[in-house]
Each structure stands twice: as structure tokens, then as C-alpha cells.
Motif scaffolding. Structure first.
Motif, short mmCIF file in Angstrom:
data_model
loop_
_atom_site.label_atom_id
_atom_site.label_comp_id
_atom_site.label_asym_id
_atom_site.label_seq_id
_atom_site.Cartn_x
_atom_site.Cartn_y
_atom_site.Cartn_z
N VAL A 91 24.29 -41.54 -11.55
CA VAL A 91 23.37 -42.09 -11.09
C VAL A 91 23.03 -43.34 -12.72
N LYS A 92 22.26 -42.21 -13.62
CA LYS A 92 21.75 -43.26 -14.81
C LYS A 92 22.95 -44.16 -15.71
N ARG A 93 24.45 -42.99 -15.35
CA ARG A 93 24.69 -43.90 -15.84
C ARG A 93 25.58 -44.48 -15.71
N LYS A 94 25.68 -45.00 -14.76
CA LYS A 94 26.37 -46.32 -13.55
C LYS A 94 25.37 -47.16 -13.95
N LEU A 95 23.67 -46.86 -13.83
CA LEU A 95 23.48 -48.09 -13.51
C LEU A 95 23.28 -48.83 -15.14
N ASN A 97 25.40 -48.91 -17.31
CA ASN A 97 26.74 -49.89 -17.84
C ASN A 97 26.67 -50.95 -16.79
N GLN A 98 26.09 -51.06 -15.48
CA GLN A 98 25.34 -52.64 -14.64
C GLN A 98 24.50 -53.70 -16.09
N ALA A 99 23.43 -52.48 -16.82
CA ALA A 99 22.90 -53.55 -17.74
C ALA A 99 23.19 -54.57 -18.98
N GLY A 100 22.28 -55.48 -18.73
CA GLY A 100 22.97 -56.63 -19.64
C GLY A 100 22.68 -56.18 -20.99
N ASP A 101 21.27 -55.38 -20.91
CA ASP A 101 20.69 -55.05 -22.52
C ASP A 101 19.79 -53.83 -22.43
N VAL A 102 20.43 -52.96 -23.12
CA VAL A 102 19.95 -51.56 -23.52
C VAL A 102 18.71 -51.74 -24.50
N SER A 103 18.80 -52.41 -24.70
CA SER A 103 17.95 -52.11 -26.93
C SER A 103 16.62 -52.24 -26.25
N GLY A 104 15.75 -51.42 -26.98
CA GLY A 104 14.46 -50.86 -26.41
C GLY A 104 13.98 -50.28 -25.33
N LEU A 105 15.68 -49.24 -24.54
CA LEU A 105 14.74 -48.55 -23.92
C LEU A 105 14.28 -47.68 -24.46
N PRO A 106 13.75 -46.69 -23.85
CA PRO A 106 12.56 -45.88 -24.56
C PRO A 106 14.02 -44.18 -24.59
N GLN A 107 13.91 -43.09 -25.59
CA GLN A 107 15.48 -42.25 -25.63
C GLN A 107 15.29 -41.55 -23.86
N ALA A 108 14.09 -41.62 -23.25
CA ALA A 108 14.49 -40.49 -21.63
C ALA A 108 15.69 -41.92 -21.23
N ALA A 109 16.04 -43.01 -21.83
CA ALA A 109 16.97 -43.86 -21.13
C ALA A 109 18.26 -43.73 -21.16
N LEU A 110 18.23 -42.75 -22.63
CA LEU A 110 19.13 -43.25 -22.97
C LEU A 110 20.16 -41.80 -22.94
N TRP A 111 19.18 -40.83 -22.66
CA TRP A 111 18.79 -39.60 -23.37
C TRP A 111 20.26 -38.79 -21.74
N HIS A 112 21.39 -38.54 -22.13
CA HIS A 112 22.55 -37.45 -22.21
C HIS A 112 23.11 -36.45 -22.08
N GLY A 113 22.61 -35.09 -21.73
CA GLY A 113 22.68 -34.03 -22.36
C GLY A 113 23.97 -33.41 -21.29
N ASP A 114 24.49 -32.04 -21.42
CA ASP A 114 25.18 -31.60 -20.32
C ASP A 114 24.72 -29.99 -19.87
N VAL A 115 24.56 -29.50 -18.96
CA VAL A 115 23.68 -28.15 -18.74
C VAL A 115 23.60 -27.31 -19.53
N GLY A 116 24.09 -27.02 -20.49
CA GLY A 116 23.68 -25.94 -22.01
C GLY A 116 22.56 -26.64 -22.37
N GLU A 117 22.26 -27.16 -22.52
CA GLU A 117 20.85 -28.55 -23.60
C GLU A 117 20.36 -28.73 -22.45
N PHE A 118 20.19 -28.20 -21.76
CA PHE A 118 18.72 -28.55 -20.81
C PHE A 118 17.86 -28.01 -21.04
N ASP A 119 17.58 -26.39 -21.59
CA ASP A 119 16.92 -25.82 -21.56
C ASP A 119 15.51 -26.24 -23.26
N ALA A 120 16.46 -26.48 -23.42
CA ALA A 120 16.10 -27.31 -25.22
C ALA A 120 15.24 -28.60 -24.58
N GLN A 121 16.65 -29.31 -24.15
CA GLN A 121 15.74 -30.88 -24.64
C GLN A 121 14.33 -31.06 -23.29
#
Ligand code: FSO
Ligand code: SF4
Length: 540
Positions: A91-95, A97-121
């Protein structure tokens, strides 16, 4: 793992090896990550709103449900939480794409990992990721308040009522807990603002419940058993109860409430079901023993779930935010009718419940019912028959120190009336404390969210007595807390200007000394002492 969100946290400091509640480190890790990605989603949603774009109900409901899932004793199912993390990232990925400007968003807003990375994150983003202890304390206090608010919003959403302002605030506030530019003072202000929205959230749920099911009224609830097989329904979700009552009608299966579902009996709409048999058992923490004896299926609609013994695991069903590995989960989106047929079929093959208690308890003193009795109550106060009220709302729990509340209720001066809501009442609602001129000495408004009713009652009394300040009422607050819904109730009371609330059995571990000091200095928040000392303090 590190978790200190509830009153029973290990050593009064934090659960680090395994939760006292039974939460395992691998589940705690996924809860931490779910909170992180939900905060990330909230940052994006908040950005969209600032850009003047609309954020749909899908995202709003996802945020509230995710928060609810991480509340104490709601969900122990790692796989189910992983699925929620994935959905949130989608859902975040979709949103994004809708945003005009993503500058200044924190890492949590931009992070995408797959399930293999979940525990490390997850290992990077838990509570201790915030170094400064006061900032951490306030961020967590706000997050826990928002979890409680989300739970109440979710129940209103299930009845197809939404308050976009509340959802927008939840997301804005979650986003702010990631904002390193905010000072302690900014976060104190945000804490109080959370209380304001807490009042709005509880008002929304009150409206949803009473529009759907009528206003609670004085009701005597049977606590014994009948001879048919039964289904026990626990938690707070009245819509789930309604669907279950409809689907069990005419099947020969009775429905009993457990713990926080008891107040459902006070609503007029549920009285038309002849198979709505009564309330079975006590507060959440006694469920292992009581579910065993119930002998039929148990449906958990919300927390508090205690991880079950194997002997009844196949009879424990979850729905909504709850989850337990190995227990069957019943799905269903908002507005959909859930299918309880498998649970009902199981019930038919079970023996009737074993009797553990007999008799009746009385409740239903929510705002409209108390307003209807206002003349009587005011006369009793004016004549001195009632000297004082004490709000003893909140939660019950397994710590022995909570016996304080039973003893406190028992030793209360006979001209004092208890106002209660939440599962805290099980500490004294079977004591038979009598009445004052027909007004019971324990007035139960309902579930923990019905603390809203207690606030309305206090405001009404303030108006009737022509007082300027709620704190001038003959009213004391001695509240028992356990999990995060109690946090939003507390913040809501602070927003309403209530001072000198006593909170027990211990103060939250997540309050740093400095944050606790702010609450003490500005609001007179205090812990509890011995029963005798506190009785003297409250009643002279
Ligand atoms: Fe109790 Fe559990 Fe209602 Fe809580 S059953 S402890 S505050 O979930 O929500 O009062
Ligand atoms: Fe510990 Fe409470 Fe967290 Fe469970 S919810 S892990 S008992 S602090």
C-alpha cells in the motif's frame, strides 16, 4: 527483543528474553517491524494530505488494524504479522507513487525489503533505536496512546463509522514520532493532543455503538450456566457478537460473554436473543482455567488473549486483530458478514459449560442511563447520602499487587460510590457492596472505552452543580492500567482537565524520570500507596 508497553513488563523495566504475556522474540521482532512500516506508511499518507490529496479508507483501516495487532495480548502469530508487513509495504508503494514530492521523508517511509530482510531490519528499528531516554519515553507514550485510539477506531469502523480527522491525526502523530527535529516540549504537546483525539475516538465509538445497539440500560446479568452447549465470546467487538448471535439463533447453542464482552448485555439490541445466556468467568488473565471449564468454543474478538493450553487450543478461535498460531482464524472485511458456521458446528458437539459461579451482577450505567437517574444522584449528593465518587476504571491483571483494588473497594466508606469501566471491575463487581437509596455502589458503565461515559457523567455533574472546574467535584480517580487502551483513556482524561489521577498498581516503565516528573508537576499524576493510606488521602 525489548518491550515495555504494558504494566506487567518484566521486572517493571522491560521484557528482553520473552514477554511475560507469552510474546516470543521472533513475534516481538515482527511487531517492531510492523510498527516501523506503519509509521513509514503514515509519513507518506501525511505528505499526501499536505499536498491536498485524499488518502482512502484502505490506508486508514490498515494503519489502525496494524496498531491494534501490536497491542498487548492481541496477536502472537508471526506469519500473520509478516503478511500485514507485506501488505503495508504494498500500500505504501502505491501511495509513494501518488506523492508529488518524496524529498525529506524518513527512511521508514522509503524502506522496502522482502521477507528475507525482515528480521535484520526489525533488529534496527525497535524501541531502543531512539537513544535519548526522554524522547524515547514520549515517542512510546504517544505510540501506545495511538494504539489504544486505533483499537477504538477499529470498532467504530466495523460499524461503518469513520472519523477522517482521527485517522489523519493518528498518521500525522505516528509520522512525528520519527521526526528527530522535535523537542521534548513538542512531544509533550503532541502527547496532550493525542488525548484530545482520544476523546474524539471514544465519542465516535460511543456513537457507533449506541446508534447500532441503543443506549445501555440497567441490566442484571446471569453469571451461571444453562444446559445447552455454548460459545464463549471475548474481547470488545460488538459487531462480531451481533453476527454470532444472529448465526446461532435457533441452533440450540447458547452464547455467553467473557471479560470485556460482559457490557454487551446492557445494550437493548442484544436482549432480543433468547440464547444470549449470560456472562461466564472473570477478567482476561483467568482464561486458562475458565476456558478449560467452559468446554465449548471460545471466540476472541480482541485482546486479551493468553496463549492457550494444548487442551483447548482446538476450541480457541480468533478474528479481527487477534491471532494465535495453531488456532483457527475467521476473516472478514468491514461490512462483510463473517462466517461462524464451523465454530457453531464445533459447539454442537461440545458438552455444556461447567458451572463455576451462580447469581447475577448488575451494570449498564453508561451516560444516558445515569442522566436518567440524575435527579436521584444529585439528591443523594446534596443530602450527603453520597459523599464522594471514585472512578476505578481500567484493567485487571494477574499481579498479586492488584488485590489492592479488591481491598480498597471493600474498605471504602459506605457513602462512597465506585464508577467503573473496563475489566478492572472484576476485582470488586461480585463483592455485593450494596446500594445507597437504590443507587448501586458499583456503577459499571461498560468496556474500557466507555470511560468516555464516565467523563460525560462527570461533566454533567459539574454543570448541574454549577462548578467551573471538573476537579471541584466530589470525585477521585484511582485507575488501574494494564495495556495501551488504558493509555489513551488516561491521555483523554488529562485532555479533559482531570487532575490528581492515581495510577496503579505501578507507574508505566516507559515513563522516564523526567517525563514522569512533567506528568506529576502538571497533572498531579501519582501512584498508589497502601489501601489504608490511600483511603485516608481520598476520603479523610
Ligand atoms: Fe481489559 Fe485486556 Fe478493555 Fe484492555 S480485557 S485489559 S485496557 O484489553 O481493553 O479492559
Ligand atoms: Fe512484556 Fe507487556 Fe510487552 Fe508482553 S506486552 S512483551 S508482557 S511489556
Amino acid at each position: 527483543m525489548f518491550c515495555y508497553q504494558c504494566q506487567e513488563t518484566a521486572g517493571g523495566k522491560g521484557c528482553t528474553v520473552c514477554g511475560v504475556c507469552g510474546k516470543k522474540p521472533d513475534v516481538a521482532a515482527m511487531q517492531d517491524l510492523l510498527i516501523y512500516v506503519t509509521k513509514g506508511l503514515s509519513c507518506v499518507a501525511d505528505r499526501l494530505r499536505r499536498e491536498g490529496q485524499r488518502v482512502g479508507k484502505e490506508a486508514n483501516h490498515l494503519v489502525t488494524m496494524n496498531l491494534f495487532v501490536t497491542i498487548t495480548n492481541a496477536n502472537f502469530d508471526r506469519q500473520a504479522i509478516i503478511e500485514r508487513i507485506r501488505e503495508t509495504l504494498d500500500v505504501k508503494r502505491k501511495l509513494l507513487n501518488q506523492a508529488g514530492d518524496v524529498s525529506g521523508l524518513p527512511q521508514a517511509a522509503l524502506w522496502h525489503g522482502d521477507v528475507g530482510e525482515f528480521d535484520a531490519q526489525a533488529a534496527e528499528v525497535g524501541v531502543l533505536a531512539t537513544g535519548n531516554e526522554d524522547i524515547r519515553s514520549l515517542r512510546e507514550l504517544i505510540t501506545y496512546g495511538l494504539k489504544g485510539l486505533a483499537a477504538y477506531s477499529k470498532h467504530a469502523n466495523a460499524l461503518l463509522q469513520d472519523n477522517e480527522d482521527v485517522d489523519a491525526f493518528i498518521q500525522r502523530a505516528l509520522a512525528k514520532t520519527l521526526d528527530d527535529s522535535l523537542t521534548v516540549n513538542d512531544l509533550v504537546a503532541l502527547t496532550l493532543e493525542t488525548g484530545k483525539y482520544g476523546v474524539d475516538g471514544m465519542a465516535l465509538l460511543d456513537k457507533a455503538n449506541t446508534e447500532a445497539y441503543g443506549h445501555p440500560e440497567i441490566t442484571a446479568v446471569d453469571i451461571g450456566v444453562r444446559k445447552n452447549p455454548g460459545i464463549l465470546i471475548s474481547g470488545h467487538d460488538l459487531r462480531d457478537l451481533e453476527m454470532l448471535l444472529e448465526q446461532t439463533a435457533g441452533t440450540g447453542v447458547d452464547v455467553y460473554t467473557h471479560s470485556e464482552m460482559l457490557p454487551a448485555h446492557y445494550y437493548p439490541a442484544f436482549k432480543k436473543y433468547p440464547h444470549f445466556a449470560g456472562n461466564y468467568g472473570n477478567a482476561w488473565w483467568k482464561q486458562k482455567e475458565e476456558f478449560e471449564k467452559f468446554r465449548g468454543p471460545v471466540l476472541m474478538t480482541t485482546n486479551c488473549v493468553v496463549p492457550p493450553a494444548d487442551s483447548y487450543r482446538d476450541r480457541l478461535w480468533t478474528t479481527g486483530a487477534t491471532g494465535v498460531p495453531g488456532c483457527k482464524h475467521i476473516g472478514g472485511a468491514y461490512g462483510e458478514t463473517k462466517d461462524f458456521s464451523a465454530l457453531i458446528e464445533q459447539a454442537k458437539k461440545c458438552p455444556p459449560p461447567e458451572e463455576i459461579e451462580a447469581g447475577r451482577i448488575v451494570g449498564g450505567f453508561a451516560h444516558e442511563q445515569v442522566f436518567a437517574l440524575a435527579d436521584k444522584v444529585v439528591d443523594a449528593v446534596k443530602s450527603g447520602a453520597i459523599r464522594k465518587f471514585v472512578v476505578m476504571a481500567g484493567c485487571d491483571g494477574r499481579m498479586k499487587s492488584r488485590e489492592y483494588y479488591t481491598e480498597f473497594a471493600r474498605k471504602l466508606p459506605k457513602d462512597v460510590v465506585i464508577l467503573t469501566a473496563g475489566c478492572a471491575k472484576y476485582k470488586y463487581n461480585k463483592l455485593d457492596l450494596g446500594d445507597i437509596g437504590g443507587i448501586p455502589r458499583v456503577l459499571d458503565a461498560g468496556q474500557c472505552n466507555d470511560s468516555y461515559s464516565l467523563a460525560l457523567i462527570a461533566l454533567k455533574l459539574k454543570e448541574i452543580f454549577g462548578l467551573n472546574d471538573i476537579n471541584d467535584l466530589p470525585l477521585a480517580f484511582n485507575i488501574a492500567w494494564y495495556e495501551q487502551k488504558a493509555v489513551i483513556v488516561l491521555l483523554a482524561l488529562l485532555h479533559l482537565g482531570v487532575k490528581n489521577i492515581h495510577l496503579g498498581p505501578t507507574l508505566p516503565a516507559f515513563l522516564s524520570p523526567n517525563v514522569a516528573d512533567v506528568l506529576v508537576k502538571n497533572f498531579g499524576i501519582a501512584g498508589i500507596g497502601t489501601v489504608d493510606d490511600d483511603l485516608k488521602l481520598f476520603f479523610g
